[in-house]
Scaffold this motif. Structure first.
Motif, PDB file in Angstrom:
ATOM      1  N   LYS A  68       0.844  -1.197   0.000  1.00 42.10           N
ATOM      2  CA  LYS A  68       0.000   0.000   0.000  1.00 42.10           C
ATOM      3  C   LYS A  68       0.879   1.246   0.000  1.00 42.10           C
ATOM      4  CE  LYS A  68      -4.298  -1.673   0.564  1.00 42.10           C
ATOM      5  NZ  LYS A  68      -5.414  -1.371  -0.350  1.00 42.10           N
ATOM      6  N   THR A  69       0.558   2.178  -0.853  1.00 45.89           N
ATOM      7  CA  THR A  69       1.275   3.453  -0.866  1.00 45.89           C
ATOM      8  C   THR A  69       0.305   4.565  -1.245  1.00 45.89           C
ATOM      9  OG1 THR A  69       3.280   4.592  -1.594  1.00 45.89           O
ATOM     10  CG2 THR A  69       2.129   3.251  -3.238  1.00 45.89           C
ATOM     11  N   GLN A  70       0.806   5.774  -1.441  1.00 47.34           N
ATOM     12  CA  GLN A  70      -0.103   6.914  -1.556  1.00 47.34           C
ATOM     13  C   GLN A  70       0.391   7.944  -2.576  1.00 47.34           C
ATOM     14  OE1 GLN A  70       1.469   6.267   1.562  1.00 47.34           O
ATOM     15  NE2 GLN A  70      -0.132   4.857   2.204  1.00 47.34           N
ATOM     16  N   ASN A  71      -0.575   8.603  -3.216  1.00 49.43           N
ATOM     17  CA  ASN A  71      -0.352   9.909  -3.831  1.00 49.43           C
ATOM     18  C   ASN A  71      -0.775  10.966  -2.821  1.00 49.43           C
ATOM     19  OD1 ASN A  71       0.395   8.823  -6.374  1.00 49.43           O
ATOM     20  ND2 ASN A  71      -1.747   8.734  -7.024  1.00 49.43           N
ATOM     21  N   VAL A  72      -0.098  12.111  -2.832  1.00 47.42           N
ATOM     22  CA  VAL A  72      -0.478  13.240  -1.974  1.00 47.42           C
ATOM     23  C   VAL A  72      -0.952  14.374  -2.879  1.00 47.42           C
ATOM     24  CG1 VAL A  72       0.204  14.757  -0.092  1.00 47.42           C
ATOM     25  CG2 VAL A  72       1.344  12.540  -0.379  1.00 47.42           C
ATOM     26  N   ILE A  73      -2.184  14.852  -2.647  1.00 45.61           N
ATOM     27  CA  ILE A  73      -2.800  15.821  -3.558  1.00 45.61           C
ATOM     28  C   ILE A  73      -3.195  17.082  -2.798  1.00 45.61           C
ATOM     29  CG2 ILE A  73      -4.659  16.210  -5.240  1.00 45.61           C
ATOM     30  CD1 ILE A  73      -4.899  13.140  -5.462  1.00 45.61           C
ATOM     31  N   GLY A  74      -2.689  18.212  -3.277  1.00 47.35           N
ATOM     32  CA  GLY A  74      -3.077  19.512  -2.734  1.00 47.35           C
ATOM     33  C   GLY A  74      -3.837  20.321  -3.767  1.00 47.35           C
ATOM     34  N   PHE A 110      -3.796   7.641 -10.582  1.00 51.55           N
ATOM     35  CA  PHE A 110      -4.546   8.903 -10.584  1.00 51.55           C
ATOM     36  C   PHE A 110      -5.335   9.065 -11.877  1.00 51.55           C
ATOM     37  CE2 PHE A 110      -5.229  13.317 -11.634  1.00 51.55           C
ATOM     38  CZ  PHE A 110      -5.799  13.812 -10.474  1.00 51.55           C
ATOM     39  N   THR A 111      -4.730   8.784 -13.019  1.00 51.40           N
ATOM     40  CA  THR A 111      -5.437   8.993 -14.285  1.00 51.40           C
ATOM     41  C   THR A 111      -6.553   7.980 -14.502  1.00 51.40           C
ATOM     42  OG1 THR A 111      -3.727   7.734 -15.480  1.00 51.40           O
ATOM     43  CG2 THR A 111      -3.505  10.143 -15.433  1.00 51.40           C
ATOM     44  N   GLU A 112      -6.483   6.856 -13.793  1.00 52.93           N
ATOM     45  CA  GLU A 112      -7.587   5.894 -13.847  1.00 52.93           C
ATOM     46  C   GLU A 112      -8.640   6.172 -12.773  1.00 52.93           C
ATOM     47  OE1 GLU A 112      -8.077   3.764 -16.201  1.00 52.93           O
ATOM     48  OE2 GLU A 112      -6.150   4.137 -17.196  1.00 52.93           O
ATOM     49  N   HIS A 113      -8.251   6.890 -11.736  1.00 53.41           N
ATOM     50  CA  HIS A 113      -9.164   7.242 -10.632  1.00 53.41           C
ATOM     51  C   HIS A 113      -9.005   8.727 -10.314  1.00 53.41           C
ATOM     52  CE1 HIS A 113      -8.116   2.963 -10.235  1.00 53.41           C
ATOM     53  NE2 HIS A 113      -9.365   2.789  -9.854  1.00 53.41           N
ATOM     54  N   PRO A 114      -9.276   9.598 -11.282  1.00 50.42           N
ATOM     55  CA  PRO A 114      -9.001  11.031 -11.084  1.00 50.42           C
ATOM     56  C   PRO A 114      -9.933  11.654 -10.060  1.00 50.42           C
ATOM     57  CG  PRO A 114     -10.194  10.681 -13.146  1.00 50.42           C
ATOM     58  CD  PRO A 114      -9.859   9.315 -12.618  1.00 50.42           C
ATOM     59  N   THR A 115      -9.382  12.605  -9.310  1.00 51.17           N
ATOM     60  CA  THR A 115     -10.202  13.321  -8.324  1.00 51.17           C
ATOM     61  C   THR A 115     -10.986  14.452  -8.974  1.00 51.17           C
ATOM     62  OG1 THR A 115      -8.299  14.694  -7.753  1.00 51.17           O
ATOM     63  CG2 THR A 115      -8.671  12.736  -6.417  1.00 51.17           C
ATOM     64  N   VAL A 116     -10.594  14.835 -10.198  1.00 53.79           N
ATOM     65  CA  VAL A 116     -11.371  15.768 -11.018  1.00 53.79           C
ATOM     66  C   VAL A 116     -11.504  15.127 -12.401  1.00 53.79           C
ATOM     67  CG1 VAL A 116     -10.512  17.789  -9.777  1.00 53.79           C
ATOM     68  CG2 VAL A 116      -9.363  17.061 -11.875  1.00 53.79           C
ATOM     69  N   PRO A 117     -12.556  15.434 -13.158  1.00 56.91           N
ATOM     70  CA  PRO A 117     -12.679  14.851 -14.497  1.00 56.91           C
ATOM     71  C   PRO A 117     -11.450  15.169 -15.351  1.00 56.91           C
ATOM     72  CG  PRO A 117     -14.735  15.916 -13.845  1.00 56.91           C
ATOM     73  CD  PRO A 117     -13.722  16.286 -12.802  1.00 56.91           C
ATOM     74  N   LEU A 118     -10.938  14.179 -16.046  1.00 55.45           N
ATOM     75  CA  LEU A 118      -9.752  14.388 -16.868  1.00 55.45           C
ATOM     76  C   LEU A 118      -9.968  15.466 -17.923  1.00 55.45           C
ATOM     77  CD1 LEU A 118      -8.406  10.755 -17.457  1.00 55.45           C
ATOM     78  CD2 LEU A 118      -7.639  12.445 -15.773  1.00 55.45           C
ATOM     79  N   SER A 119     -11.200  15.621 -18.359  1.00 60.84           N
ATOM     80  CA  SER A 119     -11.508  16.645 -19.369  1.00 60.84           C
ATOM     81  C   SER A 119     -11.263  18.058 -18.845  1.00 60.84           C
ATOM     82  CB  SER A 119     -12.960  16.520 -19.827  1.00 60.84           C
ATOM     83  OG  SER A 119     -13.852  16.716 -18.733  1.00 60.84           O
ATOM     84  N   GLN A 120     -11.218  18.219 -17.518  1.00 61.46           N
ATOM     85  CA  GLN A 120     -10.987  19.541 -16.919  1.00 61.46           C
ATOM     86  C   GLN A 120      -9.507  19.809 -16.637  1.00 61.46           C
ATOM     87  OE1 GLN A 120     -15.122  18.977 -14.469  1.00 61.46           O
ATOM     88  NE2 GLN A 120     -13.722  20.497 -13.622  1.00 61.46           N
ATOM     89  N   ILE A 121      -8.646  18.806 -16.838  1.00 66.32           N
ATOM     90  CA  ILE A 121      -7.201  19.005 -16.673  1.00 66.32           C
ATOM     91  C   ILE A 121      -6.644  19.487 -18.006  1.00 66.32           C
ATOM     92  CG2 ILE A 121      -4.988  17.921 -16.159  1.00 66.32           C
ATOM     93  CD1 ILE A 121      -6.495  15.952 -14.359  1.00 66.32           C
ATOM     94  N   LYS A 122      -6.143  20.699 -18.027  1.00 69.68           N
ATOM     95  CA  LYS A 122      -5.724  21.336 -19.277  1.00 69.68           C
ATOM     96  C   LYS A 122      -4.219  21.242 -19.526  1.00 69.68           C
ATOM     97  CE  LYS A 122      -9.905  22.293 -20.183  1.00 69.68           C
ATOM     98  NZ  LYS A 122     -10.572  21.542 -21.278  1.00 69.68           N
ATOM     99  N   LEU A 123      -3.437  20.965 -18.485  1.00 67.46           N
ATOM    100  CA  LEU A 123      -1.996  20.819 -18.637  1.00 67.46           C
ATOM    101  C   LEU A 123      -1.448  20.088 -17.420  1.00 67.46           C
ATOM    102  CD1 LEU A 123       0.720  21.521 -20.099  1.00 67.46           C
ATOM    103  CD2 LEU A 123       0.744  23.646 -18.766  1.00 67.46           C
ATOM    104  N   MET A 124      -0.517  19.152 -17.684  1.00 69.27           N
ATOM    105  CA  MET A 124       0.189  18.483 -16.593  1.00 69.27           C
ATOM    106  C   MET A 124       1.676  18.814 -16.701  1.00 69.27           C
ATOM    107  SD  MET A 124       2.208  15.928 -15.330  1.00 69.27           S
ATOM    108  CE  MET A 124       2.342  15.174 -13.705  1.00 69.27           C
ATOM    109  N   ILE A 125       2.236  19.355 -15.628  1.00 67.85           N
ATOM    110  CA  ILE A 125       3.653  19.713 -15.560  1.00 67.85           C
ATOM    111  C   ILE A 125       4.328  18.768 -14.577  1.00 67.85           C
ATOM    112  CG2 ILE A 125       5.284  21.477 -14.780  1.00 67.85           C
ATOM    113  CD1 ILE A 125       3.257  23.574 -15.751  1.00 67.85           C
ATOM    114  N   ASN A 126       5.409  18.117 -15.014  1.00 66.79           N
ATOM    115  CA  ASN A 126       6.089  17.139 -14.173  1.00 66.79           C
ATOM    116  C   ASN A 126       7.557  17.494 -14.010  1.00 66.79           C
ATOM    117  OD1 ASN A 126       6.114  14.623 -12.700  1.00 66.79           O
ATOM    118  ND2 ASN A 126       7.289  13.764 -14.389  1.00 66.79           N
TER     119      ASN A 126
END
Length: 319
Positions: free
Chosen positions: A94-100, A188-204
């Motif tokens: 078990k591990t985690q993503n941390v989302i702010g 995260f992309t399979e269980h997004p906390t916001v609809p993927l259609s509302q994510i306009k850019l991902m910076i990594n």
């Protein structure tokens, strides 16, 4: 006299608050020195050191005024660990993503999101992904990826301090289990906390702590959104760095999970080095002033895209 003293105190407090809200070399170093300390034992998924890292990121989000999304910072998932070819029993942990979450100020555009991410995990004592697979030793992971996590925390702190200037909203995600196959970002992309259609850019940000003397910063994906190449090129002279603006060539870190969902991405790094995935990826080798330049560059990019009046459109690569 009392009024003068009170004014002086208020000014001092104001100056202090501003300094804490800015991106500083001091705080970048503090984050990396904490995350890549020998006591963190390489931040391996499923360990108590992994949990300490998660708690550290949550603590820093709270300190910066970065809110949880839907009431929690934690997105838990199960990760399948990589093993050597001769090993038959594959462990799951078990591990985690941390989302702010930083909410945008525009009543309409705040429903669109920019995701800023970095993985916080590393290789623990080595194992299948180590460049020294027969060596059992702490793989400190200072550049990979305490550097990216520190950048996430510093950029997030400054964005939170200036959130009134943000029209679009921002999600800050510290991903778990990236070294096991991008598992945190895939989850995260399979269980997004916001609809993927509302994510306009991902910076990594993955390995942004070893900027060279020529001040090179490498990125992939600049052409995946309209105006991206022009924007990322124009910011280089402004910050005083020399960006290598690759149109696509999105690489192999967590932003790939978003790119596969037709979301525009920018993946940043400062280049490879001999210490990659070895116990020698030590915090003393980090170029802290160089990492501050990286943070300043990405912060300006975020503010520009977050406040763009027009639509942010995914542009697929033509093959």
């Amino acid at each position: 006299m009392k009024k003068i003293l009170l004014s002086a105190v208020c000014l001092a407090i104001g100056a202090s608050a501003f300094a804490q809200a800015d991106i500083t070399e001091k705080e970048i170093k503090e984050h990396i020195w904490t995350l890549a300390a020998p006591q963190m034992k390489g931040r391996f998924p499923g360990t108590k050191e992994n949990k300490k890292t998660v708690n550290y990121v949550v603590k820093q989000f709270k300190k910066s005024g970065i809110a949880p999304y839907n009431g929690t910072y934690i997105q838990e998932f199960t990760a399948k660990m990589r093993v050597k070819k001769v090993v038959q029993d594959t462990p799951y942990v078990k591990t985690q993503n941390v989302i702010g979450y930083i909410e945008g100020s525009d009543p309409v555009l705040k429903n669109e999101f920019i995701v800023i991410g970095a993985h916080y995990d590393h290789l623990g004592m080595g194992g299948a992904s180590s460049k020294k697979p027969d060596t059992v030793a702490i793989h400190l992971g200072a550049d990979d990826n305490a550097s990216g996590t520190a950048a996430l925390l510093e950029i997030g702190e400054k964005l939170a301090a200036n959130k009134a200037l943000l029209k679009r909203s921002v999600l800050l995600i510290a991903f778990g289990a990236e070294e096991q196959g991008l598992l945190g970002s895939k989850y995260f992309t399979e269980h997004p906390t916001v609809p993927l259609s509302q994510i306009k850019l991902m910076i990594n940000m993955d390995m942004v702590g070893r900027m060279n003397a020529e001040k090179h910063l490498y990125m992939g994906g600049a052409a995946t959104f309209n105006g991206g190449v022009e924007l990322m090129t124009s910011l280089g002279p402004e910050i005083g760095i020399h960006p290598f603006v690759n149109h696509y060539d999105v690489g192999g870190s967590d932003h790939v999970s978003f790119y596969k969902k037709d979301i525009p991405v920018l993946g940043f790094h400062t280049g490879g080095h001999p210490q990659y995935h070895t116990p020698e990826d030590d915090r003393r080798l980090i170029n802290v002033p160089g990492e501050k330049l990286v943070c300043d560059y990405i912060y300006k990019a975020v503010m520009n895209v977050a406040n763009r009046p027009g639509a942010i459109v995914f542009v697929p690569e033509k093959k």
